[in-house]
Write a protein that holds these residues in place. Structure first.
Motif, PDB file in Angstrom:
ATOM      1  N   SER A   1     -16.972   7.834   2.080  1.00 15.95           N
ATOM      2  CA  SER A   1     -17.271   7.612   0.658  1.00 15.95           C
ATOM      3  C   SER A   1     -16.784   8.822  -0.128  1.00 15.95           C
ATOM      4  N   GLY A   2     -16.210   8.545  -1.289  1.00 17.62           N
ATOM      5  CA  GLY A   2     -15.725   9.634  -2.128  1.00 17.62           C
ATOM      6  C   GLY A   2     -15.229   9.118  -3.448  1.00 17.62           C
ATOM      7  N   GLU A   3     -15.512   9.868  -4.509  1.00 19.50           N
ATOM      8  CA  GLU A   3     -15.025   9.506  -5.839  1.00 19.50           C
ATOM      9  C   GLU A   3     -15.415   8.085  -6.207  1.00 19.50           C
ATOM     10  N   GLY A   4     -16.602   7.669  -5.770  1.00 16.79           N
ATOM     11  CA  GLY A   4     -17.094   6.345  -6.130  1.00 16.79           C
ATOM     12  C   GLY A   4     -16.457   5.208  -5.381  1.00 16.79           C
ATOM     13  N   LYS A   5     -15.738   5.501  -4.322  1.00 17.69           N
ATOM     14  CA  LYS A   5     -15.119   4.421  -3.563  1.00 17.69           C
ATOM     15  C   LYS A   5     -15.082   4.801  -2.090  1.00 17.69           C
TER      16      LYS A   5
ATOM     17  N   TYR B   1     -11.850  14.304   6.889  1.00 14.40           N
ATOM     18  CA  TYR B   1     -11.923  13.959   5.473  1.00 14.40           C
ATOM     19  C   TYR B   1     -11.882  15.241   4.642  1.00 14.40           C
ATOM     20  N   THR B   2     -11.611  15.096   3.363  1.00 14.63           N
ATOM     21  CA  THR B   2     -11.445  16.271   2.511  1.00 14.63           C
ATOM     22  C   THR B   2     -12.584  16.477   1.507  1.00 14.63           C
TER      23      THR B   2
ATOM     24  N   GLY C   1      -5.885  13.764  -4.683  1.00 17.74           N
ATOM     25  CA  GLY C   1      -7.109  13.005  -4.484  1.00 17.74           C
ATOM     26  C   GLY C   1      -7.661  13.216  -3.099  1.00 17.74           C
ATOM     27  N   GLU C   2      -8.844  12.682  -2.880  1.00 21.59           N
ATOM     28  CA  GLU C   2      -9.488  12.824  -1.584  1.00 21.59           C
ATOM     29  C   GLU C   2      -8.758  11.999  -0.526  1.00 21.59           C
ATOM     30  N   LYS C   3      -8.795  12.485   0.704  1.00 23.94           N
ATOM     31  CA  LYS C   3      -8.061  11.811   1.779  1.00 23.94           C
ATOM     32  C   LYS C   3      -8.907  11.691   3.028  1.00 23.94           C
ATOM     33  N   VAL C   4      -8.577  10.679   3.811  1.00 19.73           N
ATOM     34  CA  VAL C   4      -9.126  10.524   5.153  1.00 19.73           C
ATOM     35  C   VAL C   4      -7.942  10.410   6.094  1.00 19.73           C
ATOM     36  N   GLU C   5      -7.885  11.303   7.073  1.00 20.56           N
ATOM     37  CA  GLU C   5      -6.783  11.301   8.027  1.00 20.56           C
ATOM     38  C   GLU C   5      -7.288  10.783   9.373  1.00 20.56           C
ATOM     39  N   GLN C   6      -6.588   9.824   9.899  1.00 19.61           N
ATOM     40  CA  GLN C   6      -6.929   9.277  11.198  1.00 19.61           C
ATOM     41  C   GLN C   6      -5.870   9.761  12.166  1.00 19.61           C
ATOM     42  N   HIS C   7      -6.255  10.529  13.168  1.00 17.96           N
ATOM     43  CA  HIS C   7      -5.297  11.331  13.912  1.00 17.96           C
ATOM     44  C   HIS C   7      -4.439  10.528  14.880  1.00 17.96           C
ATOM     45  N   GLU C   8      -5.013   9.501  15.477  1.00 23.98           N
ATOM     46  CA  GLU C   8      -4.260   8.728  16.448  1.00 23.98           C
ATOM     47  C   GLU C   8      -3.793   7.423  15.803  1.00 23.98           C
ATOM     48  N   SER C   9      -2.487   7.225  15.738  1.00 24.11           N
ATOM     49  CA  SER C   9      -2.017   5.950  15.185  1.00 24.11           C
ATOM     50  C   SER C   9      -2.089   4.858  16.261  1.00 24.11           C
ATOM     51  N   THR C  10      -1.889   5.246  17.511  1.00 24.59           N
ATOM     52  CA  THR C  10      -2.052   4.320  18.626  1.00 24.59           C
ATOM     53  C   THR C  10      -2.811   5.027  19.738  1.00 24.59           C
TER      54      THR C  10
ATOM     55  N   ARG D   1     -15.239  16.370  10.014  1.00 24.70           N
ATOM     56  CA  ARG D   1     -14.621  15.573  11.075  1.00 24.70           C
ATOM     57  C   ARG D   1     -15.641  14.583  11.608  1.00 24.70           C
ATOM     58  N   PHE D   2     -15.195  13.368  11.897  1.00 28.08           N
ATOM     59  CA  PHE D   2     -16.066  12.399  12.544  1.00 28.08           C
ATOM     60  C   PHE D   2     -15.252  11.580  13.528  1.00 28.08           C
ATOM     61  N   SER D   3     -15.913  11.034  14.511  1.00 27.44           N
ATOM     62  CA  SER D   3     -15.207  10.362  15.594  1.00 27.44           C
ATOM     63  C   SER D   3     -15.993   9.156  16.100  1.00 27.44           C
ATOM     64  N   LEU D   4     -15.233   8.205  16.616  1.00 22.32           N
ATOM     65  CA  LEU D   4     -15.794   6.998  17.226  1.00 22.32           C
ATOM     66  C   LEU D   4     -15.518   7.047  18.716  1.00 22.32           C
ATOM     67  N   HIS D   5     -16.583   6.904  19.501  1.00 19.92           N
ATOM     68  CA  HIS D   5     -16.468   6.908  20.949  1.00 19.92           C
ATOM     69  C   HIS D   5     -16.863   5.529  21.459  1.00 19.92           C
ATOM     70  N   ILE D   6     -15.959   4.934  22.233  1.00 17.17           N
ATOM     71  CA  ILE D   6     -16.231   3.625  22.843  1.00 17.17           C
ATOM     72  C   ILE D   6     -16.246   3.828  24.348  1.00 17.17           C
ATOM     73  N   THR D   7     -17.356   3.512  25.004  1.00 17.41           N
ATOM     74  CA  THR D   7     -17.439   3.642  26.457  1.00 17.41           C
ATOM     75  C   THR D   7     -17.243   2.277  27.111  1.00 17.41           C
ATOM     76  N   ALA D   8     -16.888   2.320  28.392  1.00 16.32           N
ATOM     77  CA  ALA D   8     -16.726   1.098  29.190  1.00 16.32           C
ATOM     78  C   ALA D   8     -15.904   0.049  28.423  1.00 16.32           C
ATOM     79  N   THR D   9     -14.700   0.445  28.024  1.00 11.49           N
ATOM     80  CA  THR D   9     -13.890  -0.427  27.174  1.00 11.49           C
ATOM     81  C   THR D   9     -13.592  -1.765  27.838  1.00 11.49           C
ATOM     82  N   GLN D  10     -13.483  -2.779  26.991  1.00 10.55           N
ATOM     83  CA  GLN D  10     -13.228  -4.146  27.438  1.00 10.55           C
ATOM     84  C   GLN D  10     -12.018  -4.690  26.686  1.00 10.55           C
ATOM     85  N   PRO D  11     -11.365  -5.718  27.215  1.00 12.26           N
ATOM     86  CA  PRO D  11     -10.178  -6.268  26.533  1.00 12.26           C
ATOM     87  C   PRO D  11     -10.451  -6.637  25.073  1.00 12.26           C
TER      88      PRO D  11
END
Lengths: 114, 110
Positions: free
Chosen positions: B93-97, B25-26, B1-10, B72-82
């Motif tokens: 989105s994939g396969e209707g879900k 994503y695949t 099935g289709e997959k989404v891999e998130q590279h950094e666990s922490t 590939r897609f990525s989230l960038h957060i600048t000026a991080t806060q607590p």
């Protein structure tokens, strides 16, 4: 404003016992509704979705069933719980299908099966 | 099935620095990519999304980049806060879900 309510907040149930979880959305007519399951420390897995009253599509088989008896209500149930059913159950709604719009999640129900 | 891999666990960054979370994503037919934030013991909260007709979207300190060729897609957060500390989930989105990644626990150090 739209509100989404889930009940109960938490449940502790015995293996083999029945289960019914509920979800109600107020302030939005004819939403798309979804049930998700999240294992502790895990990712989310979509279980069911519904685009209209009386119609529910199953996404993954986990010995669970879902129903949409009213436009604003989504029910998740099973007659016989398994240990593997433990986790966090989340209901969500969206205006459009999964390809188009964000989903808004309810507060969730934490289920422990012993 | 289709997959989404998130590279950094922490991911741990110092307050005020930037954070980047990457997903792949695949399903070539995926057209919608939302990001959600989950604080400890709580539900998911929508953060930002991007659709496949654009390759960049910004909302205040958040930017999402989409590379359809590389899937590939990525989230960038600048000026991080607590208050940015949480688990972040990407989805496609994939396969209707919606298919979710495994989540990245972002910690902001003082």
């Amino acid at each position: 404003a739209q509100t989404i309510h889930q009940w109960p907040v938490a449940e502790i149930k015995a293996v083999g016992s029945p289960l019914s979880l509920g979800c109600t959305i107020k302030g939005k007519s004819s939403p798309n509704l979804y049930w998700y399951w999240q294992a502790t420390g895990g990712t989310l897995q979509q279980l069911f979705y519904s685009i209209t009253v009386g119609q529910v599509e199953s996404v993954v088989q986990l010995n669970l069933s879902a129903s949409r008896p009213k436009d604003d209500q989504f029910i998740l149930s099973t007659e016989k719980l398994l240990l593997s059913h433990s986790g966090f159950y989340l209901c969500a709604w969206s205006l459009l299908g999964v390809n188009y719009a964000e989903q808004f999640f309810g507060p969730g129900t934490r289920l422990t099966v012993l | 099935g289709e997959k989404v891999e998130q590279h950094e666990s922490t991911l741990s960054v110092r307050e005020g620095d930037s954070a980047v979370i990457n997903c792949t994503y695949t399903d070539t037919a995926s057209s919608y990519f939302p990001w959600y934030k989950q604080e400890a013991g709580k539900s998911l909260h929508f953060v930002i999304d991007i659709r496949s007709n654009v390759d960049r979207k910004q909302s205040q300190r958040l930017t999402v980049l989409l590379d359809k060729k590389a899937k590939r897609f990525s989230l960038h957060i600048t000026a991080t806060q607590p208050e940015d500390s949480a688990i972040y989930f990407c989805a496609a989105s994939g396969e209707g879900k919606l298919i979710f990644g495994q989540g990245t626990k972002l910690s902001i150090k003082p």
